[in-house]
Design a protein around this motif. Structure first.
Motif, PDB file in Angstrom:
ATOM      1  N   ALA A 138       0.971  -1.232  -0.067  1.00  0.00           N
ATOM      2  CA  ALA A 138       0.007  -0.077   0.016  1.00  0.00           C
ATOM      3  C   ALA A 138       0.635   1.199  -0.092  1.00  0.00           C
ATOM      4  CB  ALA A 138      -0.957   0.145   1.310  1.00  0.00           C
ATOM      5  N   ILE A 139       1.912   1.258   0.778  1.00  0.00           N
ATOM      6  CA  ILE A 139       2.592   2.374   0.796  1.00  0.00           C
ATOM      7  C   ILE A 139       3.394   2.801  -0.533  1.00  0.00           C
ATOM      8  CG2 ILE A 139       5.030   3.497   1.997  1.00  0.00           C
ATOM      9  CD1 ILE A 139       3.817   1.890   4.559  1.00  0.00           C
ATOM     10  N   CYS A 140       3.863   1.457  -1.034  1.00  0.00           N
ATOM     11  CA  CYS A 140       4.709   1.715  -2.455  1.00  0.00           C
ATOM     12  C   CYS A 140       3.894   2.272  -3.466  1.00  0.00           C
ATOM     13  CB  CYS A 140       4.864   0.236  -3.017  1.00  0.00           C
ATOM     14  SG  CYS A 140       6.575  -0.341  -1.974  1.00  0.00           S
ATOM     15  N   LEU A 141       2.422   2.306  -3.335  1.00  0.00           N
ATOM     16  CA  LEU A 141       1.600   2.977  -4.203  1.00  0.00           C
ATOM     17  C   LEU A 141       1.635   4.593  -4.087  1.00  0.00           C
ATOM     18  CD1 LEU A 141      -1.596   0.880  -3.983  1.00  0.00           C
ATOM     19  CD2 LEU A 141       0.091   0.835  -5.586  1.00  0.00           C
ATOM     20  N   GLU A 142       2.196   5.083  -3.158  1.00  0.00           N
ATOM     21  CA  GLU A 142       2.262   6.489  -2.861  1.00  0.00           C
ATOM     22  C   GLU A 142       3.489   7.210  -3.456  1.00  0.00           C
ATOM     23  OE1 GLU A 142       2.450   6.671   1.402  1.00  0.00           O
ATOM     24  OE2 GLU A 142       0.580   5.681   1.759  1.00  0.00           O
ATOM     25  N   GLN A 147      10.638   8.892  -9.331  1.00  0.00           N
ATOM     26  CA  GLN A 147      11.225   7.941 -10.099  1.00  0.00           C
ATOM     27  C   GLN A 147      12.618   7.483  -9.496  1.00  0.00           C
ATOM     28  OE1 GLN A 147      10.956   9.661 -14.212  1.00  0.00           O
ATOM     29  NE2 GLN A 147       8.867   9.320 -14.183  1.00  0.00           N
ATOM     30  N   LEU A 148      12.893   6.045  -9.885  1.00  0.00           N
ATOM     31  CA  LEU A 148      14.164   5.468  -9.872  1.00  0.00           C
ATOM     32  C   LEU A 148      14.390   4.402 -11.030  1.00  0.00           C
ATOM     33  CD1 LEU A 148      16.401   5.213  -7.438  1.00  0.00           C
ATOM     34  CD2 LEU A 148      15.141   2.807  -7.146  1.00  0.00           C
ATOM     35  N   THR A 149      15.583   4.610 -11.422  1.00  0.00           N
ATOM     36  CA  THR A 149      16.077   3.928 -12.530  1.00  0.00           C
ATOM     37  C   THR A 149      16.001   2.437 -12.070  1.00  0.00           C
ATOM     38  OG1 THR A 149      18.121   4.238 -12.083  1.00  0.00           O
ATOM     39  CG2 THR A 149      17.238   5.647 -13.781  1.00  0.00           C
ATOM     40  N   ARG A 150      15.808   1.434 -12.836  1.00  0.00           N
ATOM     41  CA  ARG A 150      15.873   0.127 -12.524  1.00  0.00           C
ATOM     42  C   ARG A 150      17.242  -0.333 -12.153  1.00  0.00           C
ATOM     43  NH1 ARG A 150      12.494  -3.912 -12.878  1.00  0.00           N
ATOM     44  NH2 ARG A 150      11.384  -2.656 -14.327  1.00  0.00           N
ATOM     45  N   PRO A 151      17.557  -0.883 -11.028  1.00  0.00           N
ATOM     46  CA  PRO A 151      19.063  -1.132 -10.209  1.00  0.00           C
ATOM     47  C   PRO A 151      19.748  -1.934 -11.458  1.00  0.00           C
ATOM     48  CG  PRO A 151      17.442  -1.450  -8.702  1.00  0.00           C
ATOM     49  CD  PRO A 151      16.506  -1.209  -9.936  1.00  0.00           C
ATOM     50  N   ASP A 152      21.043  -1.437 -11.718  1.00  0.00           N
ATOM     51  CA  ASP A 152      21.781  -2.291 -12.618  1.00  0.00           C
ATOM     52  C   ASP A 152      22.135  -3.604 -11.931  1.00  0.00           C
ATOM     53  OD1 ASP A 152      24.730  -3.077 -13.883  1.00  0.00           O
ATOM     54  OD2 ASP A 152      23.999  -1.680 -15.162  1.00  0.00           O
ATOM     55  N   ARG A 201      24.900  -1.181  -1.997  1.00  0.00           N
ATOM     56  CA  ARG A 201      25.921  -2.205  -1.592  1.00  0.00           C
ATOM     57  C   ARG A 201      26.100  -3.596  -2.259  1.00  0.00           C
ATOM     58  NH1 ARG A 201      25.494  -3.264   4.722  1.00  0.00           N
ATOM     59  NH2 ARG A 201      23.711  -4.786   3.955  1.00  0.00           N
ATOM     60  N   ALA A 202      25.049  -3.857  -2.612  1.00  0.00           N
ATOM     61  CA  ALA A 202      24.941  -5.079  -3.554  1.00  0.00           C
ATOM     62  C   ALA A 202      23.813  -5.044  -4.410  1.00  0.00           C
ATOM     63  CB  ALA A 202      24.673  -6.389  -2.692  1.00  0.00           C
ATOM     64  N   PRO A 203      24.002  -5.636  -5.818  1.00  0.00           N
ATOM     65  CA  PRO A 203      22.736  -5.152  -6.678  1.00  0.00           C
ATOM     66  C   PRO A 203      21.655  -6.076  -6.376  1.00  0.00           C
ATOM     67  CG  PRO A 203      24.946  -5.909  -7.901  1.00  0.00           C
ATOM     68  CD  PRO A 203      25.077  -6.035  -6.260  1.00  0.00           C
ATOM     69  N   VAL A 204      20.421  -5.518  -6.417  1.00  0.00           N
ATOM     70  CA  VAL A 204      18.930  -5.976  -6.004  1.00  0.00           C
ATOM     71  C   VAL A 204      18.307  -6.330  -7.431  1.00  0.00           C
ATOM     72  CG1 VAL A 204      17.037  -5.532  -4.969  1.00  0.00           C
ATOM     73  CG2 VAL A 204      19.297  -4.756  -3.874  1.00  0.00           C
ATOM     74  N   ASP A 205      17.687  -7.537  -7.389  1.00  0.00           N
ATOM     75  CA  ASP A 205      16.801  -7.856  -8.584  1.00  0.00           C
ATOM     76  C   ASP A 205      15.424  -7.437  -8.136  1.00  0.00           C
ATOM     77  OD1 ASP A 205      15.596  -8.726 -10.847  1.00  0.00           O
ATOM     78  OD2 ASP A 205      16.003 -10.963 -10.412  1.00  0.00           O
ATOM     79  N   VAL A 206      14.785  -6.617  -8.787  1.00  0.00           N
ATOM     80  CA  VAL A 206      13.539  -6.104  -8.421  1.00  0.00           C
ATOM     81  C   VAL A 206      12.470  -6.904  -9.235  1.00  0.00           C
ATOM     82  CG1 VAL A 206      14.236  -3.880  -7.478  1.00  0.00           C
ATOM     83  CG2 VAL A 206      13.476  -4.104  -9.923  1.00  0.00           C
ATOM     84  N   GLY A 207      12.840  -7.901 -10.130  1.00  0.00           N
ATOM     85  CA  GLY A 207      11.901  -8.381 -10.809  1.00  0.00           C
ATOM     86  C   GLY A 207      11.109  -7.761 -11.667  1.00  0.00           C
ATOM     87  N   GLY A 208       9.849  -8.077 -11.631  1.00  0.00           N
ATOM     88  CA  GLY A 208       8.509  -7.173 -12.046  1.00  0.00           C
ATOM     89  C   GLY A 208       7.964  -6.111 -11.601  1.00  0.00           C
ATOM     90  N   ALA A 209       8.641  -5.917 -10.394  1.00  0.00           N
ATOM     91  CA  ALA A 209       7.996  -4.718  -9.213  1.00  0.00           C
ATOM     92  C   ALA A 209       7.992  -3.471 -10.114  1.00  0.00           C
ATOM     93  CB  ALA A 209       8.949  -4.563  -8.276  1.00  0.00           C
ATOM     94  N   ASP A 210       7.017  -2.653  -9.861  1.00  0.00           N
ATOM     95  CA  ASP A 210       6.841  -1.311 -10.381  1.00  0.00           C
ATOM     96  C   ASP A 210       7.250  -0.216  -9.608  1.00  0.00           C
ATOM     97  OD1 ASP A 210       5.592  -2.378 -12.727  1.00  0.00           O
ATOM     98  OD2 ASP A 210       3.784  -2.521 -11.396  1.00  0.00           O
ATOM     99  N   THR A 211       7.389  -0.413  -8.224  1.00  0.00           N
ATOM    100  CA  THR A 211       7.936   0.738  -7.477  1.00  0.00           C
ATOM    101  C   THR A 211       8.887  -0.042  -6.363  1.00  0.00           C
ATOM    102  OG1 THR A 211       5.919   0.318  -5.886  1.00  0.00           O
ATOM    103  CG2 THR A 211       5.568   1.859  -7.782  1.00  0.00           C
ATOM    104  N   ALA A 222       7.919   6.384  -1.860  1.00  0.00           N
ATOM    105  CA  ALA A 222       7.843   5.439  -2.654  1.00  0.00           C
ATOM    106  C   ALA A 222       8.297   5.947  -4.244  1.00  0.00           C
ATOM    107  CB  ALA A 222       6.522   4.887  -2.702  1.00  0.00           C
ATOM    108  N   ALA A 223       8.774   5.322  -4.894  1.00  0.00           N
ATOM    109  CA  ALA A 223       9.122   5.696  -6.410  1.00  0.00           C
ATOM    110  C   ALA A 223       9.035   4.765  -7.320  1.00  0.00           C
ATOM    111  CB  ALA A 223      10.949   6.022  -6.311  1.00  0.00           C
ATOM    112  N   ARG A 224       8.387   5.074  -8.370  1.00  0.00           N
ATOM    113  CA  ARG A 224       8.190   4.487  -9.526  1.00  0.00           C
ATOM    114  C   ARG A 224       9.504   4.121 -10.372  1.00  0.00           C
ATOM    115  NH1 ARG A 224       6.819   5.309 -14.922  1.00  0.00           N
ATOM    116  NH2 ARG A 224       7.075   7.653 -14.372  1.00  0.00           N
ATOM    117  N   ILE A 225       9.740   2.693 -10.743  1.00  0.00           N
ATOM    118  CA  ILE A 225      10.709   2.372 -11.318  1.00  0.00           C
ATOM    119  C   ILE A 225      10.699   2.593 -12.856  1.00  0.00           C
ATOM    120  CG2 ILE A 225      12.143   0.001 -11.987  1.00  0.00           C
ATOM    121  CD1 ILE A 225      11.353  -1.069  -9.312  1.00  0.00           C
ATOM    122  N   ILE A 226      11.608   2.958 -13.163  1.00  0.00           N
ATOM    123  CA  ILE A 226      11.732   3.376 -14.971  1.00  0.00           C
ATOM    124  C   ILE A 226      13.080   2.772 -15.368  1.00  0.00           C
ATOM    125  CG2 ILE A 226      10.368   5.691 -14.519  1.00  0.00           C
ATOM    126  CD1 ILE A 226      12.921   6.896 -14.902  1.00  0.00           C
TER     127      ILE A 226
END
Length: 229
Positions: A138-142, A147-152, A201-211, A222-226
């Protein structure tokens, strides 16, 4: 004797998850700030949240304490807990039956947990992420305009825009559930649009997450992943 030492009120264990527990204690009409656990001496407060003083008048004012052991054994066999507050010390008798968290309490607890996460306690507080996942959703919808670029996947680099603070950790829903990773370095880029370039500190695979959630200095956003340009 400190005022309130001889007064015993009920406390309920509402959650035990690994080496972390959440305790609900009655606050009556007082919003005393919990400072430390006096007894048992092997327990410390990681964070806390007060609920029931506004909104639903039928709710009982209480404080949710997130606790962890200072040594290997957790909680152990004890029937009461003594808490030092900024007003006076209070002793609470543990209720024999476990209680449940309400939806409102989970949301309040979630905001307290993510605001309190830092390197020294992250290992313990992260144990609660699966429990508070619905509230995190719910908080991630706010997101507003953040925006945040998808983690490399190799370097862990990200770029955030729309933030008015510099975060030091990131909470994201990965394939196996929510994870928390700390930001190793951050550089603010000024201009028409302020951006913050960060390296995890370490790469994170956010998979199909939007935020994702960005956390720092008691704040979160919260930030939207772009996709990176």
């Amino acid at each position: 004797m400190t005022e309130g030492n001889d007064k015993k009120d009920l406390a309920s264990v509402v959650l035990v998850h690994g080496q972390v527990a959440v305790l609900r204690i009655s606050m009556e009409a007082s919003s005393a700030v919990p400072l430390e656990i006096l007894s048992p001496s092997n327990i410390e407060i990681l964070t806390w949240a007060i609920t029931g003083f506004s909104g639903d008048r039928s709710a009982c004012p209480c404080c949710l304490l997130v606790l962890r052991p200072l040594h290997s054994d957790f909680l152990g066999d004890f029937s009461s807990i003594s808490v030092r507050t900024h007003i006076h010390d209070r002793t609470f008798r543990l209720h024999a039956e476990p209680a449940l968290l309400t939806a409102g309490e989970i949301l309040v607890l979630t905001r307290a947990v993510i605001a309190a996460i830092e390197p020294r306690n992250a290992g313990s507080l992260q144990l609660l992420l699966p429990v508070i996942a619905p509230a995190l959703d719910a908080i991630c919808l706010e997101t507003d305009e953040r925006q945040l670029t998808r983690p490399d996947s190799r370097t862990g680099t990200v770029v955030a825009s729309g933030l008015d603070f510099v975060p030091f950790s990131l909470i994201a829903r990965a394939a196996a559930g929510y994870v928390c990773e700390f930001i190793q370095s951050a550089k603010v880029r000024t201009g028409p649009e302020v951006k913050i370039a960060m390296t995890l500190r370490a790469p994170v695979d956010v998979g199909g997450a939007d935020t994702v959630l960005l956390v720092g200095n008691g704040r979160h956003a919260a930030a939207r992943i772009i996709e990176a340009a």
